[in-house]
Motif scaffolding. Structure first.
Motif, PDB file in Angstrom:
ATOM      1  N   ASP A  14       0.805  -1.202   0.000  1.00  0.00           N
ATOM      2  CA  ASP A  14       0.000   0.000   0.000  1.00  0.00           C
ATOM      3  C   ASP A  14       0.843   1.258   0.000  1.00  0.00           C
ATOM      4  OD1 ASP A  14      -2.463  -1.351   0.150  1.00  0.00           O
ATOM      5  OD2 ASP A  14      -2.150  -1.714   2.275  1.00  0.00           O
ATOM      6  N   ASP A  15       2.103   1.150   0.412  1.00  0.00           N
ATOM      7  CA  ASP A  15       2.928   2.341   0.511  1.00  0.00           C
ATOM      8  C   ASP A  15       3.706   2.628  -0.764  1.00  0.00           C
ATOM      9  OD1 ASP A  15       4.524   0.138   0.680  1.00  0.00           O
ATOM     10  OD2 ASP A  15       5.762   0.851   2.353  1.00  0.00           O
ATOM     11  N   GLN A  16       3.419   1.857  -1.824  1.00  0.00           N
ATOM     12  CA  GLN A  16       4.122   2.060  -3.087  1.00  0.00           C
ATOM     13  C   GLN A  16       3.776   3.429  -3.656  1.00  0.00           C
ATOM     14  OE1 GLN A  16       3.033  -0.644  -6.155  1.00  0.00           O
ATOM     15  NE2 GLN A  16       4.798  -0.190  -7.415  1.00  0.00           N
ATOM     16  N   ARG A  17       4.802   4.189  -4.037  1.00  0.00           N
ATOM     17  CA  ARG A  17       4.574   5.517  -4.597  1.00  0.00           C
ATOM     18  C   ARG A  17       4.137   5.412  -6.053  1.00  0.00           C
ATOM     19  NH1 ARG A  17       7.803   9.971  -2.041  1.00  0.00           N
ATOM     20  NH2 ARG A  17       8.319   9.192   0.042  1.00  0.00           N
ATOM     21  N   LEU A  18       3.311   6.350  -6.463  1.00  0.00           N
ATOM     22  CA  LEU A  18       2.894   6.396  -7.853  1.00  0.00           C
ATOM     23  C   LEU A  18       4.022   6.994  -8.687  1.00  0.00           C
ATOM     24  CD1 LEU A  18      -0.758   7.728  -7.468  1.00  0.00           C
ATOM     25  CD2 LEU A  18      -0.019   5.371  -7.820  1.00  0.00           C
ATOM     26  N   PRO A  19       4.354   6.394  -9.834  1.00  0.00           N
ATOM     27  CA  PRO A  19       5.423   6.914 -10.693  1.00  0.00           C
ATOM     28  C   PRO A  19       5.110   8.339 -11.155  1.00  0.00           C
ATOM     29  CG  PRO A  19       4.761   4.712 -11.380  1.00  0.00           C
ATOM     30  CD  PRO A  19       3.763   5.162 -10.373  1.00  0.00           C
ATOM     31  N   LEU A  20       6.152   9.106 -11.415  1.00  0.00           N
ATOM     32  CA  LEU A  20       5.989  10.500 -11.810  1.00  0.00           C
ATOM     33  C   LEU A  20       5.172  10.620 -13.087  1.00  0.00           C
ATOM     34  CD1 LEU A  20       6.623  13.467 -11.408  1.00  0.00           C
ATOM     35  CD2 LEU A  20       8.787  13.118 -12.638  1.00  0.00           C
ATOM     36  N   GLU A  21       5.437   9.750 -14.075  1.00  0.00           N
ATOM     37  CA  GLU A  21       4.701   9.835 -15.332  1.00  0.00           C
ATOM     38  C   GLU A  21       3.213   9.580 -15.120  1.00  0.00           C
ATOM     39  OE1 GLU A  21       5.849  10.863 -18.259  1.00  0.00           O
ATOM     40  OE2 GLU A  21       7.677  11.280 -17.128  1.00  0.00           O
ATOM     41  N   LEU A  22       2.882   8.646 -14.232  1.00  0.00           N
ATOM     42  CA  LEU A  22       1.481   8.366 -13.935  1.00  0.00           C
ATOM     43  C   LEU A  22       0.837   9.549 -13.212  1.00  0.00           C
ATOM     44  CD1 LEU A  22      -0.883   6.435 -13.970  1.00  0.00           C
ATOM     45  CD2 LEU A  22       0.028   5.345 -11.913  1.00  0.00           C
ATOM     46  N   LEU A  23       1.581  10.182 -12.323  1.00  0.00           N
ATOM     47  CA  LEU A  23       1.064  11.353 -11.624  1.00  0.00           C
ATOM     48  C   LEU A  23       0.784  12.508 -12.584  1.00  0.00           C
ATOM     49  CD1 LEU A  23       3.231  11.408  -8.365  1.00  0.00           C
ATOM     50  CD2 LEU A  23       0.766  11.000  -8.540  1.00  0.00           C
ATOM     51  N   LYS A  24       1.613  12.657 -13.611  1.00  0.00           N
ATOM     52  CA  LYS A  24       1.377  13.710 -14.600  1.00  0.00           C
ATOM     53  C   LYS A  24       0.068  13.474 -15.347  1.00  0.00           C
ATOM     54  CE  LYS A  24       6.262  14.807 -15.493  1.00  0.00           C
ATOM     55  NZ  LYS A  24       7.336  14.785 -16.520  1.00  0.00           N
ATOM     56  N   VAL A  25      -0.142  12.229 -15.767  1.00  0.00           N
ATOM     57  CA  VAL A  25      -1.394  11.894 -16.453  1.00  0.00           C
ATOM     58  C   VAL A  25      -2.569  12.130 -15.519  1.00  0.00           C
ATOM     59  CG1 VAL A  25      -2.715  10.085 -17.588  1.00  0.00           C
ATOM     60  CG2 VAL A  25      -0.245  10.228 -17.955  1.00  0.00           C
ATOM     61  N   ALA A  26      -2.428  11.678 -14.266  1.00  0.00           N
ATOM     62  CA  ALA A  26      -3.504  11.842 -13.289  1.00  0.00           C
ATOM     63  C   ALA A  26      -3.816  13.317 -13.067  1.00  0.00           C
ATOM     64  CB  ALA A  26      -3.123  11.181 -11.973  1.00  0.00           C
ATOM     65  N   GLY A  27      -2.783  14.158 -13.030  1.00  0.00           N
ATOM     66  CA  GLY A  27      -2.995  15.580 -12.827  1.00  0.00           C
ATOM     67  C   GLY A  27      -3.827  16.204 -13.923  1.00  0.00           C
ATOM     68  N   VAL A  28      -3.546  15.835 -15.179  1.00  0.00           N
ATOM     69  CA  VAL A  28      -4.302  16.379 -16.304  1.00  0.00           C
ATOM     70  C   VAL A  28      -5.754  15.897 -16.255  1.00  0.00           C
ATOM     71  CG1 VAL A  28      -4.492  16.469 -18.818  1.00  0.00           C
ATOM     72  CG2 VAL A  28      -2.238  16.522 -17.734  1.00  0.00           C
ATOM     73  N   VAL A  29      -5.941  14.610 -15.990  1.00  0.00           N
ATOM     74  CA  VAL A  29      -7.296  14.052 -15.918  1.00  0.00           C
ATOM     75  C   VAL A  29      -8.096  14.702 -14.794  1.00  0.00           C
ATOM     76  CG1 VAL A  29      -8.635  11.964 -15.458  1.00  0.00           C
ATOM     77  CG2 VAL A  29      -6.648  11.858 -16.971  1.00  0.00           C
ATOM     78  N   LEU A  30      -7.484  14.829 -13.622  1.00  0.00           N
ATOM     79  CA  LEU A  30      -8.183  15.409 -12.481  1.00  0.00           C
ATOM     80  C   LEU A  30      -8.539  16.867 -12.730  1.00  0.00           C
ATOM     81  CD1 LEU A  30      -6.203  13.889  -9.470  1.00  0.00           C
ATOM     82  CD2 LEU A  30      -8.371  13.150 -10.427  1.00  0.00           C
ATOM     83  N   LEU A  31      -7.686  17.587 -13.437  1.00  0.00           N
ATOM     84  CA  LEU A  31      -7.976  18.979 -13.741  1.00  0.00           C
ATOM     85  C   LEU A  31      -9.219  19.101 -14.618  1.00  0.00           C
ATOM     86  CD1 LEU A  31      -6.989  21.865 -13.352  1.00  0.00           C
ATOM     87  CD2 LEU A  31      -5.583  21.607 -15.409  1.00  0.00           C
ATOM     88  N   GLY A  32      -9.289  18.263 -15.640  1.00  0.00           N
ATOM     89  CA  GLY A  32     -10.460  18.274 -16.507  1.00  0.00           C
ATOM     90  C   GLY A  32     -11.719  17.854 -15.778  1.00  0.00           C
ATOM     91  N   MET A  33     -11.614  16.824 -14.926  1.00  0.00           N
ATOM     92  CA  MET A  33     -12.771  16.360 -14.173  1.00  0.00           C
ATOM     93  C   MET A  33     -13.253  17.418 -13.193  1.00  0.00           C
ATOM     94  SD  MET A  33     -11.503  12.423 -13.525  1.00  0.00           S
ATOM     95  CE  MET A  33     -12.855  11.984 -12.435  1.00  0.00           C
ATOM     96  N   LEU A  34     -12.331  18.146 -12.575  1.00  0.00           N
ATOM     97  CA  LEU A  34     -12.716  19.187 -11.632  1.00  0.00           C
ATOM     98  C   LEU A  34     -13.430  20.335 -12.351  1.00  0.00           C
ATOM     99  CD1 LEU A  34     -12.669  20.204  -8.730  1.00  0.00           C
ATOM    100  CD2 LEU A  34     -10.438  21.250  -9.187  1.00  0.00           C
ATOM    101  N   LEU A  35     -12.947  20.691 -13.549  1.00  0.00           N
ATOM    102  CA  LEU A  35     -13.621  21.722 -14.334  1.00  0.00           C
ATOM    103  C   LEU A  35     -15.077  21.347 -14.580  1.00  0.00           C
ATOM    104  CD1 LEU A  35     -11.132  22.827 -17.146  1.00  0.00           C
ATOM    105  CD2 LEU A  35     -12.095  24.246 -15.339  1.00  0.00           C
ATOM    106  N   MET A  36     -15.298  20.103 -14.981  1.00  0.00           N
ATOM    107  CA  MET A  36     -16.647  19.647 -15.284  1.00  0.00           C
ATOM    108  C   MET A  36     -17.533  19.656 -14.043  1.00  0.00           C
ATOM    109  SD  MET A  36     -19.039  16.973 -15.427  1.00  0.00           S
ATOM    110  CE  MET A  36     -18.169  15.445 -15.130  1.00  0.00           C
ATOM    111  N   GLN A  37     -16.987  19.204 -12.909  1.00  0.00           N
ATOM    112  CA  GLN A  37     -17.766  19.158 -11.678  1.00  0.00           C
ATOM    113  C   GLN A  37     -18.118  20.554 -11.177  1.00  0.00           C
ATOM    114  OE1 GLN A  37     -19.074  16.652 -10.101  1.00  0.00           O
ATOM    115  NE2 GLN A  37     -18.197  14.956 -11.241  1.00  0.00           N
TER     116      GLN A  37
END
Length: 494
Positions: A14-37
């Motif tokens: 459970d303590d495994q860190r998310l890779p930087l590249e995955l975090l970048k993708v997640a950041g873009v997705v979350l930004l778009g989802m937050l705009l919509m919400q």
């Protein structure tokens, strides 16, 4: 290109860190989802201003919200197929462009009908954006990071409805209502540019064929159901304007279920997915939780009508719900693999039940501290429930069914939200009348007004009680999911 992993992969700590590249993708997705919400919730604050500035009636201006909801439902069913066929990045960018184009047109609108049309364009993009973004993260993250990613994806859905009214109130009070839409543009453009550099374009099945008959059944069926629910608060469920769309929509969705149940049919949302325990139990929970969240629109009404709080004060108290949801979702994402969906989901259900039961005891003299505690505990519970059911949804599923399962889950939740809002509106109107108040809450005394709201709050408690059984059916672990029927009848990974 990132490859989707099957659920047979080992689960990391459970303590495994998310890779930087995955975090970048997640950041873009979350930004778009937050705009919509945020956009979906800010607009309700501006309806009164729109009535005055565009010189229209309240019944007409409500279509600014209704058109958005209907177009959301139209975009969701095809999102999974489109992501499979054209790639996740391609469809994400297309959805984002549609949302931004709609935002620009909304801000430039000089008539109510131009605004309503622009909201349709926005809704089509928003309806595809969330499931496509969710599919992308689930596929590239792998099963060992699924809980962490789901906890991140839950934040916009939980925070947006809380912060939206507050931000919308500030914009409407100090700027033009048009800035609720213009504010999307610079953020959305930044997300679009970042997507080209960070997002993979995953195509699960390049030869996927669109289920034309399924689209012809499910899209108008869902739109009719949501339309019927939006008419219910004004006309009642017995009125033809409500009953006919609900009946037609239900018939079309039932026909789609028969069509999608055929064993060799490649439907938009194949009914064979319900053979998997995680998908079946999570789908029911998403529907019920959507009903409960939709019923939450009475919370700010209670604060403003019974306690005489201002819109901004009520919005600030509501932040406690979003804060609790985000905190619990992020915290439990780190230990979710150890505890499993069932334990986390049941603990969240208990918290939500306790919080909503506190709401049934509120009156005009209830202090801010008690209200904040009730909202925070309810939010904590919702955060844990959303994390559990959204993670359990994919347990045991073949990788090539992830996109369609995601579209199906969004449909269940959206129908639940629409039903919860409509049914609770009718219950509240009935209670207000029964306790000597008009449908607007005018007349009578505060004690009777509070009692009307207390009885309405029991509605959401009842829905949460119904969620006990599907919660106990959730898988106990994040791997090793089995179809509900015999293993040999289950779909296999390709």
């Amino acid at each position: 290109m990132a490859q989707a992993r099957s659920d047979d992969s080992p689960v990391a700590g459970d303590d495994q860190r998310l890779p930087l590249e995955l975090l970048k993708v997640a950041g873009v997705v979350l930004l778009g989802m937050l705009l919509m919400q945020l956009d979906g919730t800010m607009v309700s604050i501006a309806l009164n201003r729109l009535v005055r500035e565009l010189s229209v009636s309240v019944s007409t201006v409500q279509w600014v919200v209704t058109a958005y909801l209907l177009s959301l439902m139209a975009g969701m069913p095809v999102a999974g197929w489109a992501a499979d066929r054209f790639g996740t990045r391609t469809m994400w960018n297309l959805a984002l462009v549609s949302f931004l184009a709609g935002s620009l047109l909304c801000g430039l609108s000089n008539s109510i009908w131009m605004l309503i049309t622009a909201r349709v364009v926005q809704g089509l993009g928003g309806g595809m954006m969330v499931p496509v973004g969710q599919v992308m993260l689930i596929r590239i993250g792998g099963v060992e990071r699924r809980a962490r990613l789901v906890s991140l994806m839950a934040v916009p859905a939980l925070v947006g409805p809380t912060l939206g009214p507050v931000l919308g109130g500030i914009i409407v009070d100090h700027l033009s209502w048009r800035w609720m839409f213009f504010i999307n543009l610079p953020i959305g453009v930044a997300a679009f540019l970042a997507a080209g550099r960070t997002m993979p374009n995953i195509k699960a099945r390049s030869g996927a064929v669109l289920d034309v008959l399924g689209v012809a059944l499910i899209v108008p069926g869902l739109v009719a159901i949501v339309y019927g629910f939006t008419r219910a608060p004004e006309a009642g469920f017995g009125d033809a304007r409500t009953a006919v769309p609900l009946a037609v929509g239900t018939a079309l969705v039932a026909a789609f279920a028969v069509h999608a149940a055929r064993p060799d049919d490649d439907a938009l949302v194949p009914m064979r997915l319900f053979r998997f325990r995680g998908f079946a139990s999570s789908s029911v929970l998403l529907l019920l939780s959507g009903v409960t969240m939709g019923a939450g629109f009475v919370d700010p009404l209670f604060l403003q009508q019974v306690r005489s709080d201002s819109a901004l004060s009520a919005g600030l108290l509501l932040v406690a719900t979003g804060f609790g949801s985000s905190l619990s979702s992020l915290a439990m994402g780190k230990v979710f693999n150890r505890l499993g969906p069932r334990k986390v989901g049941f603990a969240g259900l208990v918290c939500s039940l306790f919080g909503r039961c506190l709401f049934t005891q509120f009156d005009a003299g209830t202090g801010d501290v008690v209200i904040l505690v009730a909202m925070f505990v309810t939010g904590v519970g919702f955060g844990m429930m959303v994390l559990s059911m959204t993670t359990a949804l994919y347990i045991g599923l073949p990788p090539d069914q992830i996109a369609r399962a995601t579209s199906g889950s969004r449909i269940f939740q959206q129908v639940g939200l629409s039903a919860g809002t409509a049914v609770t509106s009718v219950v509240l109107q009935f209670q207000l009348t029964a306790h000597g108040h008009g449908s607007s809450g005018a007349g009578g005394g505060l004690d009777e007004l509070a009692r009307a709201y207390n009885n309405t709050f029991w509605w959401s408690v009842l829905v949460l009680v119904l969620a006990i059984v599907p919660t106990l059916i959730l898988p106990t672990a994040v791997r090793g999911g089995r179809p509900v029927k015999r293993p040999e009848s289950a779909p296999r990974p390709t």
